[in-house]
Write an enzyme that holds these catalytic residues in place. Sequence first.
Site, short mmCIF file in Angstrom:
data_model
loop_
_atom_site.label_atom_id
_atom_site.label_comp_id
_atom_site.label_asym_id
_atom_site.label_seq_id
_atom_site.Cartn_x
_atom_site.Cartn_y
_atom_site.Cartn_z
N ASP A 1 -10.36 -5.43 -1.31
CA ASP A 1 -9.39 -4.91 -0.34
C ASP A 1 -10.10 -4.07 0.72
O ASP A 1 -10.71 -3.04 0.42
CB ASP A 1 -8.38 -4.03 -1.11
CG ASP A 1 -7.26 -3.50 -0.25
OD1 ASP A 1 -7.16 -3.89 0.93
OD2 ASP A 1 -6.48 -2.68 -0.77
N ASP A 46 0.85 -1.20 0.00
CA ASP A 46 0.00 0.00 0.00
C ASP A 46 0.88 1.24 0.00
O ASP A 46 1.49 1.57 1.02
CB ASP A 46 -0.90 0.00 1.24
CG ASP A 46 -2.00 -1.04 1.14
OD1 ASP A 46 -2.78 -0.96 0.18
OD2 ASP A 46 -2.08 -1.93 2.02
C1 DX5 Z 1 -6.48 0.39 2.85
C2 DX5 Z 1 -5.46 -0.50 2.18
C3 DX5 Z 1 -5.66 -1.92 2.51
C4 DX5 Z 1 -5.52 -2.21 3.98
C5 DX5 Z 1 -6.31 -3.41 4.33
O1 DX5 Z 1 -6.37 1.66 2.38
O2 DX5 Z 1 -5.55 -0.37 0.79
O3 DX5 Z 1 -4.82 -2.75 1.73
O4 DX5 Z 1 -4.20 -2.37 4.38
O5 DX5 Z 1 -6.35 -3.52 5.71
P1 DX5 Z 1 -7.43 -4.40 6.48
O6 DX5 Z 1 -7.37 -5.80 5.92
O7 DX5 Z 1 -7.02 -4.30 7.90
O8 DX5 Z 1 -8.76 -3.74 6.21
ZN ZN Z 2 -4.52 -1.89 -0.42
#
Ligand code: DX5
Ligand code: ZN
Length: 211
Positions: A172, A32
């Site tokens: 995601d 990310d």
């Molecule tokens: C959010 C990111 C995700 C995030 C997911 O902006 O794009 O990839 O890290 O985190 P979880 O699985 O904790 O929602």
């Molecule tokens: Zn992400």
Amino acid sequence: MKVSVSILSSSIKASDITKKLDMSLADYIHLDIMDGKFVENKTWTFSEVKKIISYSNLPLDVHLMVKDPLKYLEDYALLNTSYFTFHYEAVSDISKTINKIKDYGLKVGVSICPDTSIDVLFPYLKDIDQVLVMSVVPGKSGQSFIDSSLSKIRDLKAEIEKNNYKTIISVDGGINNETGVLCKESGADMLVSASYIHKDIINNVKILKEI
Ligand code: DX5
Ligand code: ZN
């Protein structure tokens, strides 16, 4: 189910996650990248990224939450990058961005925020390798899954199947053993997860893989 592990965490060092990933059944490292402009937060610099990923041989699934994704292309093309995913909302010329990514030999990903309707992507689907459906507002890990993402996944799947496109659907945000099943039932091919997986990397990757 394909599983892409996001290493974004407010409590665990990213390198402590990548050190364990090759012992798991994970398919990708989901990176990310945030610039403090498209979203409020900022993540790692490129040299920090190189160090963090040096502990793993997994291919990268790069998710750019940035205003100017093409600026990052040359750097990430040097790494073991499979998908280079930009946000539909961030760029003005979608086709030009897609073509540039292809020129660098990377697979094209396009991500879409919860408030953006899915059909805006339909004209481009034949040139997109992965659609990354955001099931939380981009910017941080640990948020709850937004249920309306499921109908988006269903509509997208129907359009892909109708036209025989090769595009895969990734989801995601807020993914766990329960929301992951709902995504699969709606047509998802890949799950991205941070906080659920970080609780027990080896075991929870396995649970998502088996969905
Ligand atoms: C959010 C990111 C995700 C995030 C997911 O902006 O794009 O990839 O890290 O985190 P979880 O699985 O904790 O929602
Ligand atoms: Zn992400």
